[in-house]
Design a protein around this motif. Structure first.
Motif, PDB file in Angstrom:
ATOM      1  N   ARG A 159      22.415  15.357 -36.837  1.00 32.48           N
ATOM      2  CA  ARG A 159      23.138  16.104 -36.081  1.00 32.48           C
ATOM      3  C   ARG A 159      23.228  15.403 -34.417  1.00 32.48           C
ATOM      4  O   ARG A 159      22.411  14.944 -33.989  1.00 32.48           O
ATOM      5  N   LYS A 160      24.441  15.185 -33.952  1.00 31.98           N
ATOM      6  CA  LYS A 160      24.844  14.486 -32.802  1.00 31.98           C
ATOM      7  C   LYS A 160      24.455  13.263 -32.873  1.00 31.98           C
ATOM      8  O   LYS A 160      24.457  12.486 -31.592  1.00 31.98           O
ATOM      9  N   ARG A 203      28.825  11.051 -42.828  1.00 34.59           N
ATOM     10  CA  ARG A 203      28.493  12.049 -42.523  1.00 34.59           C
ATOM     11  C   ARG A 203      27.468  12.720 -42.951  1.00 34.59           C
ATOM     12  O   ARG A 203      26.490  13.492 -42.237  1.00 34.59           O
ATOM     13  N   TYR A 227      32.244   7.184 -32.671  1.00 37.07           N
ATOM     14  CA  TYR A 227      32.174   8.799 -32.935  1.00 37.07           C
ATOM     15  C   TYR A 227      30.733   9.417 -32.792  1.00 37.07           C
ATOM     16  O   TYR A 227      29.785   8.656 -33.266  1.00 37.07           O
ATOM     17  N   GLN A 228      31.023  10.660 -32.569  1.00 41.07           N
ATOM     18  CA  GLN A 228      29.564  11.407 -32.729  1.00 41.07           C
ATOM     19  C   GLN A 228      29.528  12.569 -33.534  1.00 41.07           C
ATOM     20  O   GLN A 228      30.675  13.181 -33.953  1.00 41.07           O
ATOM     21  N   ARG A 229      28.745  12.799 -34.320  1.00 41.02           N
ATOM     22  CA  ARG A 229      28.528  13.696 -35.530  1.00 41.02           C
ATOM     23  C   ARG A 229      28.459  15.356 -34.844  1.00 41.02           C
ATOM     24  O   ARG A 229      27.481  15.367 -33.806  1.00 41.02           O
ATOM     25  N   ARG A 230      29.535  15.973 -35.125  1.00 40.09           N
ATOM     26  CA  ARG A 230      29.427  17.150 -34.378  1.00 40.09           C
ATOM     27  C   ARG A 230      28.343  18.094 -34.937  1.00 40.09           C
ATOM     28  O   ARG A 230      27.556  18.069 -36.061  1.00 40.09           O
ATOM     29  N   GLU A 231      27.984  19.196 -34.379  1.00 39.88           N
ATOM     30  CA  GLU A 231      26.846  20.213 -34.551  1.00 39.88           C
ATOM     31  C   GLU A 231      27.417  20.792 -36.024  1.00 39.88           C
ATOM     32  O   GLU A 231      28.560  20.864 -36.278  1.00 39.88           O
ATOM     33  N   PHE A 248      33.533  14.868 -36.951  1.00 38.32           N
ATOM     34  CA  PHE A 248      33.250  14.103 -35.916  1.00 38.32           C
ATOM     35  C   PHE A 248      34.234  14.465 -34.503  1.00 38.32           C
ATOM     36  O   PHE A 248      35.072  14.742 -34.650  1.00 38.32           O
ATOM     37  N   SER A 249      33.475  14.191 -33.396  1.00 35.62           N
ATOM     38  CA  SER A 249      34.227  14.104 -32.147  1.00 35.62           C
ATOM     39  C   SER A 249      34.215  12.552 -31.521  1.00 35.62           C
ATOM     40  O   SER A 249      33.408  11.646 -32.119  1.00 35.62           O
TER      41      SER A 249
END
Length: 278
Positions: free
Chosen positions: A242-243, A237, A273-277, A263-264
């Motif tokens: 970002r993103k 993380r 997964y993608q790192r959220r803002e 994450f989303s």
């Protein structure tokens, strides 16, 4: 007379050995899944010819030369190129279109073992025209594995499976374009390593490893206990831009992590997964 030690004694020996490895060499296996560690240490004890794990501990404390052999049992080095081809197809079709928008990229292969996943990603990025703007970081705690990864040499009898996986992943070239056959070995093109940094790094004890656009850490955390899994995910993380994207193994998940909300799901079936803002 050689009498097998009771499980309680073996468990105590393992606990003492893991503590000794940490104190003496700073390799921390204390939070690896205990059943897996026990299986591997018993195998090491038997195959290295020790009468007990305590005897193995005494030897490794006083003779550093045996440490790489013991690490070979404690760290998993079984992989293949383009393993789980659908994962690499998802990277190719769904993740790389996002990464293509960046002028430069950093990719971290955490727990790179002997380099199969590194070369898979290097080839994929080359096929998609992104290799020249990407810096790859290949890390592992096992120095022998890192040396093997840097050499890029594999038995020729493994290449058929590598080739099959590459084709299933959506490969746009022939895998044979990237290696030469030599005396029963496949030697991968040194240009695939020109943009690679090989480094000793432990997910257990070491800190953040630069700012990454993609982290691929597959089939590593299944050997960690819950506490250590959470530490590793927290490290990812902090290391992701970002993103940016995180890829895990098919049996791994963020579900129970305290960092899950960061994450989303991006490609849920492939554990991407993608790192959220922030």
């Amino acid at each position: 007379m050689n009498v097998t030690a009771p499980d309680t004694i073996v468990d105590l020996e393992i606990q003492l050995l893991l503590e000794a490895l940490f104190q003496r060499y700073h390799y921390d296996f204390r939070h690896y899944a205990r059943a897996s560690i026990k299986r591997r240490l018993v195998q090491a004890r038997d195959q290295l010819g020790f009468g007990s794990i305590s005897a193995m501990q005494e030897q490794v404390l006083h003779d550093p030369a045996i440490l790489p052999r013991l690490l070979g049992y404690l760290t998993v080095q079984v992989s293949e190129m383009f393993r789980d081809p659908s994962y690499f197809r998802a990277l190719r079709e769904k993740v790389l279109p996002h990464l293509r928008t960046y002028p430069s990229l950093k990719v971290w292969i955490a727990g790179c073992s002997e380099g199969e996943e590194l070369y898979s990603l290097a080839i994929l990025f080359r096929e998609e025209g992104l290799y020249e703007r990407t810096l790859f970081y290949a890390t592992d705690i096992n120095p022998d594995a890192l040396n093997a990864a840097e050499a890029g040499v594999y038995p020729l009898d493994r290449i058929r499976k590598f080739t099959e996986n590459h084709q299933k992943s959506g490969g746009k070239s022939s895998l044979s374009d990237y290696y030469t056959a030599d005396y029963g070995r496949a030697v991968f093109d040194k240009t695939l390593r020109e943009r690679v940094v090989f480094s000793d790094h432990s997910l257990v004890t070491d800190a953040v490893f630069a700012e990454m656009h993609l982290i691929s850490c597959r089939n590593v955390m299944i050997y960690f206990d819950r506490v250590l899994q959470d530490r590793a995910i927290g490290l990812f993380r902090e290391s992701l831009a970002r993103k940016a994207f995180l890829g895990l193994g098919s049996k791994e998940s963020l579900r129970f992590s305290t960092h899950a909300a960061a994450f989303s799901d991006f490609v849920p079936d492939e554990k991407i997964y993608q790192r959220r803002e922030p």
